[in-house]
Write a protein that holds these residues in place. Structure first.
Motif, PDB file in Angstrom:
ATOM      1  N   THR A 278      -3.936   9.668   7.157  1.00 51.48           N
ATOM      2  CA  THR A 278      -3.587   8.241   7.174  1.00 51.48           C
ATOM      3  C   THR A 278      -3.478   7.716   8.598  1.00 51.48           C
ATOM      4  O   THR A 278      -3.744   6.545   8.852  1.00 51.48           O
ATOM      5  CB  THR A 278      -2.244   8.019   6.461  1.00 51.48           C
ATOM      6  OG1 THR A 278      -1.206   8.677   7.193  1.00 51.48           O
ATOM      7  CG2 THR A 278      -2.290   8.567   5.047  1.00 51.48           C
TER       8      THR A 278
ATOM      9  N   LYS B 168      -4.064   7.155  -1.061  1.00 53.55           N
ATOM     10  CA  LYS B 168      -3.514   5.802  -1.024  1.00 53.55           C
ATOM     11  C   LYS B 168      -3.685   5.128  -2.367  1.00 53.55           C
ATOM     12  O   LYS B 168      -4.668   5.343  -3.078  1.00 53.55           O
ATOM     13  CB  LYS B 168      -4.209   4.984   0.064  1.00 53.55           C
ATOM     14  CG  LYS B 168      -3.629   3.587   0.254  1.00 53.55           C
ATOM     15  CD  LYS B 168      -4.353   2.823   1.348  1.00 53.55           C
ATOM     16  CE  LYS B 168      -5.689   2.299   0.874  1.00 53.55           C
ATOM     17  NZ  LYS B 168      -6.292   1.346   1.834  1.00 53.55           N
TER      18      LYS B 168
ATOM     19  N   PHE C 226       1.172   5.250   0.411  1.00 53.72           N
ATOM     20  CA  PHE C 226       0.472   6.383   0.995  1.00 53.72           C
ATOM     21  C   PHE C 226       1.193   7.687   0.647  1.00 53.72           C
ATOM     22  O   PHE C 226       2.425   7.723   0.554  1.00 53.72           O
ATOM     23  CB  PHE C 226       0.398   6.248   2.518  1.00 53.72           C
ATOM     24  CG  PHE C 226      -0.431   5.089   2.998  1.00 53.72           C
ATOM     25  CD1 PHE C 226      -1.784   5.246   3.262  1.00 53.72           C
ATOM     26  CD2 PHE C 226       0.147   3.845   3.166  1.00 53.72           C
ATOM     27  CE1 PHE C 226      -2.546   4.176   3.699  1.00 53.72           C
ATOM     28  CE2 PHE C 226      -0.609   2.766   3.605  1.00 53.72           C
ATOM     29  CZ  PHE C 226      -1.970   2.932   3.877  1.00 53.72           C
TER      30      PHE C 226
ATOM     31  N   GLU D 198       0.867  -1.171   0.000  1.00 52.23           N
ATOM     32  CA  GLU D 198       0.000   0.000   0.000  1.00 52.23           C
ATOM     33  C   GLU D 198       0.906   1.224   0.000  1.00 52.23           C
ATOM     34  O   GLU D 198       1.834   1.314   0.807  1.00 52.23           O
ATOM     35  CB  GLU D 198      -0.901   0.023   1.235  1.00 52.23           C
ATOM     36  CG  GLU D 198      -1.971  -1.045   1.247  1.00 52.23           C
ATOM     37  CD  GLU D 198      -2.839  -0.954   2.485  1.00 52.23           C
ATOM     38  OE1 GLU D 198      -4.051  -0.734   2.338  1.00 52.23           O
ATOM     39  OE2 GLU D 198      -2.294  -1.087   3.606  1.00 52.23           O
TER      40      GLU D 198
END
Length: 610
Positions: free
Chosen positions: A117, A94, A84, A82
């Motif tokens: 986040t 994201k 970010f 992932e």
């Protein structure tokens, strides 16, 4: 053939096979891949986002985007991540990317405003205020608030680095998440980088420029209210590279949103007056020194409370001025009150509750002392002492009464709403006895005004269309000796709510268009004040009636026009939008609405231009 030569030929053959067979040479010694991340703000509509912190989960390499909104993260272990992007103070975004060894993966991330986040620390710069300019050797205040959802402040490390001086401070935030210290830096243009690292080794970074080649700041010695103005004084800048002083005002301390008050190109000029101080609870002032090289430095800032005077939180329905003193009487129908405002102190000094719904009021001395006359929808005219606003007398009209006027000759004229409506809608009453003296007129509920110094009344209708004007002559005892209707019958602008008569009694000005009529039985239309795209809200006059001061609805100003030419040749700028204006002793007093909010207003006193 030598053995080593055979090995070399075999290696070259293998490389050729890999190259021509697979299209790419793979180095078996490389076990990691790279990720090229591009970040866009506002879902792609705001362009590339620079200075954005980019990181992955699982944790790998971190970076910060450049001016093109991109960053290359090198040496990442193969796998799915992932990705970010966190833009401090704006939001985050994201995406997902897969890294393969010895390959480059492209990832796009879009910032969503207001989303956090919660993985990396958040840094908010408090000081220095930007743009940050200081003199060489000056102690510079640094401060930042740092937050992290998973790490306590004591476990966060914050580093401050300069492109010239290198690392110059390391610490953890206090229990409130704040880092604060002071430091002098070398002379030059610094790029300051602030990096916060949490317990999981996630980092966040912000950068800003700071100059230490600015001139030495002057000191703002005083910022003092003088009426509705603010007088400023500072000490002298003595270096030879002086160019200008610039005085600025802001609504908040250390704000980047500032207003230039004025500038001075003479180093001996050490004072300035802010003649358009705003209607705010407070304002902050500072002085900037600018050098011939274009460098500058800001002084300390000083706070001034209510720089333009008090702000009042109600909607004045009608306002009249005391004949000789700097006092205003205001009808506040929202609260059902009559309010007395002192112009010199910008304060309310008295108030009283009203009966019914008040109409248009007047103030005068009819041989019983100075009084305020308040007509009401409940069928009474209430008479109040002009100093204390205590009730002295009530006169019954028996009808809803929207307007009352008097010339101080012992009687009162009122417009009423009879049934039928033409049954003497304008009536006069004795101040002493309250007895009805006479009645006349064509239309109910007219707005009345006495012609100054005369036994004459001009009225403008409120209840018929087209709007009509009427003329009355009265005896010294209040009997109506003559009544005439105008001959225009709505051919030209008339407005009962924007309606004044010159102090010489020569002419009437009315309407947002500035229509002028003679204040005689002919009521002859003379033309419109030159106005362009402006719309007027009220009028005042010089003592000789040759200058018309026209308040504007759509500009914070009072326009200056000439009579009888009806030309406009100057203006006076105001802090607010004028609703009611008055002339006295060379000054104009404006009841000004603030920021287009009719429930907030202030009082301005300005010099009347000729």
């Amino acid at each position: 053939m030598h053995f080593n030569s055979i090995r070399l030929m075999l290696a070259l053959a293998a490389c050729s096979l890999l190259f021509f067979g697979c299209g790419k040479t793979i180095d078996p010694r490389v076990t990691t891949g790279d990720m090229f991340v591009t970040v866009y703000s506002s879902d792609g509509f705001g362009g590339a986002a620079k200075n954005v912190n980019v990181f992955t989960k699982p944790q790998s390499i971190q970076g910060v985007t450049d001016e093109f909104g991109s960053v290359l993260l090198k040496g990442i272990q193969p796998g799915s991540y992932e990705v970010f992007a966190n833009q401090s103070g704006v939001g985050s975004g994201k995406s997902v990317g897969t890294v393969r060894k010895d390959s480059l993966t492209n990832v796009l991330v879009y910032i969503v405003k207001g989303v956090s986040t919660g993985i990396t620390p958040e840094i908010k710069l408090v000081l220095p205020a930007l743009p940050a300019t200081f003199a060489e050797g000056e102690s510079i205040p640094f401060s930042a608030d740092v937050e992290d959802q998973d790490t306590s402040p004591g476990d966060i490390t914050v580093k401050w680095e300069s492109s010239i001086d290198g690392l110059f401070h390391t610490s953890s935030p206090d229990q409130n998440g704040n880092v604060a210290f002071s430091k002098a830096l070398s002379k030059g243009l610094h790029l300051i980088t602030v990096t916060a690292t949490d317990k999981d080794k996630y980092t966040a970074t912000i950068t800003f420029q700071l100059a230490t080649n600015a001139p030495k700041a002057v000191k703002l010695v005083s910022a003092v209210k003088q009426g509705a103005n603010v007088a400023l004084t500072w000490n002298k800048y003595t270096a030879a590279d002086f160019k200008t002083y610039e005085v600025y005002r802001s609504e908040e301390q250390n704000s980047s949103n500032v207003t230039l008050v004025g500038s001075a190109a003479n180093s001996n000029t050490l004072t300035m007056t802010d003649s358009l101080a705003p209607f705010l609870p407070q304002a902050y002032y500072f002085v900037r020194v600018v050098t011939t090289e274009g460098l500058f430095s800001n002084s300390n800032s000083l706070k001034v409370d209510n720089p333009a005077g008090s702000v009042f939180f109600f909607t004045p329905f009608d306002v009249v001025m005391h004949p000789t003193r700097n006092k205003l009487y205001m009808v506040d129908n929202g609260a059902g009150k009559l309010r007395l405002i002192d112009i010199d102190s910008f304060t309310e000094v008295a108030s009283t509750s009203l009966q019914g719904t008040a109409g248009n009021i007047d103030v005068a001395d009819n041989s019983f002392g100075m009084e305020v006359y308040v007509p009401s929808s409940d069928g009474w005219i209430y008479i109040y002492d002009a100093e204390k606003l205590t009730l002295k007398k009530s006169i019954s009209t028996g009808l809803s009464t929207p307007c009352v006027v008097t010339n101080g000759h012992g009687y009162i004229a009122a417009s009423v709403r009879p049934s039928p409506w033409w049954e003497q809608p304008v009536r006069t009453y004795s101040r002493a006895t309250g007895i009805n003296i006479d009645g006349n007129g064509d239309f109910e509920g007219d707005r009345l005004r006495f012609v100054p110094g005369q036994e004459k009344i001009i009225s403008i209708s409120t209840s018929v269309s087209p709007i009509d004007m009427e003329y009355f002559e009265l005896t010294s005892k209040g009997a109506i000796s003559l009544h005439m209707d105008d001959t225009q019958h709505g051919s030209y602008p008339l407005d009962p709510n924007i309606f004044r008569i010159s102090p010489t009694g020569d002419y009437v000005v009315t309407g947002s268009e500035g229509a002028v009529y003679l204040a005689t039985r002919s009521m002859e239309y003379k033309g419109l004040i030159q106005r362009g795209s402006l719309a007027f809200s009220d009028f005042a006059f010089s003592e000789d009636g040759k200058t018309i001061y026209a308040a504007t609805q759509n500009r914070k100003s009072i326009q200056i026009a000439r009579y009888p030419q009806l030309t406009r040749d100057n203006e006076i700028l105001l802090r607010g939008t004028p609703k009611f204006i008055f002339y006295r002793n060379g000054n104009l007093i404006s009841v000004s609405m603030i920021e287009d909010q009719v429930s907030r207003f202030g009082i301005e006193v300005v010099k009347a231009k000729k």
